[in-house]
Write a protein that holds these residues in place. Structure first.
Motif, PDB file in Angstrom:
ATOM      1  N   VAL A  86     -47.093 -16.499  -0.058  1.00  0.00           N
ATOM      2  CA  VAL A  86     -46.814 -17.564  -1.010  1.00  0.00           C
ATOM      3  C   VAL A  86     -46.514 -18.863  -0.278  1.00  0.00           C
ATOM      4  CG1 VAL A  86     -45.988 -15.946  -2.750  1.00  0.00           C
ATOM      5  CG2 VAL A  86     -44.352 -16.964  -1.152  1.00  0.00           C
ATOM      6  N   PHE A  87     -46.773 -19.979  -0.965  1.00  0.00           N
ATOM      7  CA  PHE A  87     -46.675 -21.301  -0.350  1.00  0.00           C
ATOM      8  C   PHE A  87     -45.727 -22.177  -1.170  1.00  0.00           C
ATOM      9  CE2 PHE A  87     -50.712 -19.374   0.630  1.00  0.00           C
ATOM     10  CZ  PHE A  87     -50.865 -19.609   1.989  1.00  0.00           C
ATOM     11  N   ILE A  88     -44.808 -22.840  -0.485  1.00  0.00           N
ATOM     12  CA  ILE A  88     -43.775 -23.643  -1.134  1.00  0.00           C
ATOM     13  C   ILE A  88     -43.605 -24.973  -0.411  1.00  0.00           C
ATOM     14  CG2 ILE A  88     -42.478 -21.616  -1.950  1.00  0.00           C
ATOM     15  CD1 ILE A  88     -40.589 -22.090   0.471  1.00  0.00           C
ATOM     16  N   ALA A  92     -40.584 -30.110 -10.725  1.00  0.00           N
ATOM     17  CA  ALA A  92     -41.062 -31.264  -9.961  1.00  0.00           C
ATOM     18  C   ALA A  92     -42.557 -31.184  -9.678  1.00  0.00           C
ATOM     19  CB  ALA A  92     -40.272 -31.394  -8.664  1.00  0.00           C
ATOM     20  N   ILE A  93     -43.351 -31.273 -10.729  1.00  0.00           N
ATOM     21  CA  ILE A  93     -44.808 -31.339 -10.602  1.00  0.00           C
ATOM     22  C   ILE A  93     -45.237 -32.719 -11.097  1.00  0.00           C
ATOM     23  CG2 ILE A  93     -47.003 -30.384 -11.367  1.00  0.00           C
ATOM     24  CD1 ILE A  93     -45.686 -27.675 -11.566  1.00  0.00           C
ATOM     25  N   THR A 108     -42.850 -23.995  -6.839  1.00  0.00           N
ATOM     26  CA  THR A 108     -41.658 -24.822  -6.674  1.00  0.00           C
ATOM     27  C   THR A 108     -40.419 -23.951  -6.500  1.00  0.00           C
ATOM     28  OG1 THR A 108     -41.393 -24.928  -9.088  1.00  0.00           O
ATOM     29  CG2 THR A 108     -42.582 -26.746  -8.026  1.00  0.00           C
ATOM     30  N   GLY A 109     -40.609 -22.637  -6.354  1.00  0.00           N
ATOM     31  CA  GLY A 109     -39.481 -21.767  -6.034  1.00  0.00           C
ATOM     32  C   GLY A 109     -39.432 -20.476  -6.811  1.00  0.00           C
ATOM     33  N   ASN A 110     -39.248 -20.562  -8.115  1.00  0.00           N
ATOM     34  CA  ASN A 110     -39.114 -19.353  -8.917  1.00  0.00           C
ATOM     35  C   ASN A 110     -40.356 -18.470  -8.863  1.00  0.00           C
ATOM     36  OD1 ASN A 110     -36.469 -19.681  -9.935  1.00  0.00           O
ATOM     37  ND2 ASN A 110     -37.198 -21.114 -11.481  1.00  0.00           N
ATOM     38  N   LEU A 111     -41.522 -19.088  -8.897  1.00  0.00           N
ATOM     39  CA  LEU A 111     -42.760 -18.320  -8.876  1.00  0.00           C
ATOM     40  C   LEU A 111     -42.932 -17.568  -7.561  1.00  0.00           C
ATOM     41  CD1 LEU A 111     -45.355 -17.464 -10.247  1.00  0.00           C
ATOM     42  CD2 LEU A 111     -46.424 -19.582  -9.423  1.00  0.00           C
ATOM     43  N   ALA A 112     -42.514 -18.166  -6.458  1.00  0.00           N
ATOM     44  CA  ALA A 112     -42.639 -17.509  -5.159  1.00  0.00           C
ATOM     45  C   ALA A 112     -41.868 -16.191  -5.145  1.00  0.00           C
ATOM     46  CB  ALA A 112     -42.133 -18.429  -4.050  1.00  0.00           C
ATOM     47  N   ILE A 140     -44.800 -25.799   3.256  1.00  0.00           N
ATOM     48  CA  ILE A 140     -45.762 -26.882   3.472  1.00  0.00           C
ATOM     49  C   ILE A 140     -45.010 -28.208   3.471  1.00  0.00           C
ATOM     50  CG2 ILE A 140     -47.790 -28.087   2.544  1.00  0.00           C
ATOM     51  CD1 ILE A 140     -48.509 -25.318   3.443  1.00  0.00           C
ATOM     52  N   GLU A 141     -45.293 -29.041   4.439  1.00  0.00           N
ATOM     53  CA  GLU A 141     -44.673 -30.366   4.482  1.00  0.00           C
ATOM     54  C   GLU A 141     -45.347 -31.250   3.445  1.00  0.00           C
ATOM     55  OE1 GLU A 141     -45.150 -31.638   8.481  1.00  0.00           O
ATOM     56  OE2 GLU A 141     -43.655 -30.249   9.292  1.00  0.00           O
ATOM     57  N   GLY A 142     -44.671 -31.442   2.322  1.00  0.00           N
ATOM     58  CA  GLY A 142     -45.243 -32.239   1.242  1.00  0.00           C
ATOM     59  C   GLY A 142     -44.694 -31.808  -0.099  1.00  0.00           C
ATOM     60  N   THR A 143     -45.212 -32.420  -1.162  1.00  0.00           N
ATOM     61  CA  THR A 143     -44.780 -32.117  -2.522  1.00  0.00           C
ATOM     62  C   THR A 143     -45.473 -30.870  -3.033  1.00  0.00           C
ATOM     63  OG1 THR A 143     -46.544 -33.404  -3.564  1.00  0.00           O
ATOM     64  CG2 THR A 143     -44.528 -34.593  -2.965  1.00  0.00           C
ATOM     65  N   TYR A 144     -45.049 -30.406  -4.200  1.00  0.00           N
ATOM     66  CA  TYR A 144     -45.710 -29.254  -4.824  1.00  0.00           C
ATOM     67  C   TYR A 144     -47.185 -29.548  -5.058  1.00  0.00           C
ATOM     68  CZ  TYR A 144     -47.527 -26.069  -8.258  1.00  0.00           C
ATOM     69  OH  TYR A 144     -48.332 -25.177  -8.905  1.00  0.00           O
TER      70      TYR A 144
END
Length: 431
Positions: free
Chosen positions: A172-174, A321-322, A152-156, A196-200
């Motif tokens: 990495v994928f976000i 936002a998971i 969701t951002g920080n991990l990337a 990625i087009e979509g939610t986490y």
């Protein structure tokens, strides 16, 4: 899905770790790049020499030995699944962040004793550096050449930075609609950043599919096939808080919930310190904080349910936002077992809380920190949190990553000509 039949290792490079254990059924497995039990599909976690019933009570490290260690998480290497020489390897050496005595905020909220554990001081300005550091060591041991994650951002940002330091590739994928500052941070360290087009949750599912494909061969997904090791990094928050308080556990702590892993591992860390005799055995309460726009655990807690029903996230707190939190049921168990609670706050309350923490303590938190401070305020107002008890609240990231959340209304107090008269008229006389 990479289950417990994945390639395993018999290396001794995991320090005190002796295997993996299913959190649901207790089935034990050798240490390997795997995360789910083949018996019941429960999550696997690292087991240590002190995990079993045969533990003789002898702690592998003393307080004095810990204090003599480096000012980062490797001071606790004897309690983590890492080699003894981990501090000598190229890594970001995160941790040992400030525990701020928040007297101003405490007075504002009517609390006697309050500390903010401010993890924005980590190398990429979030607590994710802790978990990635542990996963990186596992990736090295397993011979992976690429470090990856769903984020969701920080991990990337934490993964790309750690990979750069270690000389590994990164991919990495976000979610494609992530906050711009987090996209910039994740990309500046190099590697590949895929939106990625979509939610986490959809991003995470995609990564699980990639693990079983030749495209993902020899990739270490820190929060998927390396998850048991990765999750152990959150224990270091518990260790540091206890040590920084003079080797004691706080009476109550407020922790943000995304997947829920951080909260469960902080609880595990406290319990380990007690079992190893490093702190006094005492009760403590754990409170979980969510954003109202993504609050499946809070909803389950308030309804008295055991099942956490997935939701579609709609909140400015994108790092939380998971919608289908893997550790949600365990968060419920811990909150109920310790006498805590799970609460949520609106986006408006998040913004107010970010500004409150900044105004009172000079700490600019990202929106996740606004969630914890906002929930702290709400719990106090509801009488669910003891105002006389020693309290710790977590800020897990830097507000510069979520500037848009507080940008509205951010403008100069006044714009004047460079003269004392103009300043006197515009500012002093009108203040």
């Amino acid at each position: 899905m990479a289950l417990a039949t994945a390639e395993i290792t018999t290396s001794n490079d995991f320090g005190p770790a002796v295997g993996l254990s299913c959190r649901e059924c207790g089935t034990r497995y050798p240490l390997g790049p795997t995360f789910a039990c083949i018996e019941c599909f429960g999550p696997l976690e690292v087991a240590y020499t002190w995990s079993g019933p045969d533990f003789d009570g002898a702690a592998p490290v003393t307080r004095e030995q810990i204090a003599a260690g480096p000012a980062n998480i490797w001071r606790y290497r004897a309690l983590l699944p890492v080699p003894a020489d981990v501090a000598d390897k190229p890594n970001l050496a995160p941790g040992w962040t400030k525990l701020v005595k928040a007297d101003n905020l405490a007075r504002e909220l009517g609390l006697r004793s309050l500390h903010v554990k401010d993890d924005s001081g980590n190398p990429t300005h979030s607590f994710k550096d802790r978990v990635v550091a542990i996963a990186l060591e596992a990736a090295r041991t397993f011979g992976f050449h690429t470090l990856s994650c769903s984020s969701t951002g920080n991990l990337a940002g934490a993964v790309t930075a750690a990979a750069a330091r270690a000389g590994l590739d990164a991919c990495v994928f976000i979610p494609a609609d992530l906050e711009e500052p987090k996209i910039v941070m994740a990309s500046v360290y190099g590697g590949r950043l895929v939106g990625i087009e979509g939610t986490y949750d959809e991003v995470n599912r995609f990564c699980s599919e990639l693990i079983g494909d030749p495209l993902g061969d020899r990739w270490g997904f820190v929060n998927v096939n390396l998850r048991p090791y990765y999750a152990e990094g959150s224990k270091t928050l518990a260790y540091e808080i206890a040590e920084q308080l003079g080797w004691r556990i706080p009476d109550q702590i407020v922790i943000p919930v995304a997947s829920g892993s951080q909260l469960t591992k902080i609880d595990k860390g406290f319990k380990e310190l007690i079992k190893l005799g490093l702190v006094e055995d005492k009760p403590y309460k754990i409170f979980a904080a969510q954003a109202e726009g993504c609050s499946p655990v809070s909803a389950a807690f308030k309804a008295g349910r055991e099942v956490v029903q997935p939701v579609k996230p709609r909140t400015i707190a994108k790092s939380l936002a998971i919608g289908n939190p893997a550790d949600g049921p365990y968060v419920l168990d811990i909150a109920r077992r310790t006498g805590g609670a799970v609460e949520d706050v609106t986006d408006a309350e998040i913004v107010d809380a970010v500004r409150l923490l900044a105004r009172t303590e000079g700490i600019f938190a990202e929106t996740a920190g606004g969630v914890t401070v906002g929930v702290l305020k709400k719990l106090t107002e509801k009488g669910l949190l003891d105002p006389e008890a020693e309290t710790v609240v977590l800020n897990t990231g830097d507000g510069l990553k979520t500037l848009d959340a507080v940008a509205s209304g951010a403008r100069p107090t006044a714009v004047i000509r460079p003269s004392l008269d103009a300043f006197r008229t515009a500012v002093v006389e009108n203040s």
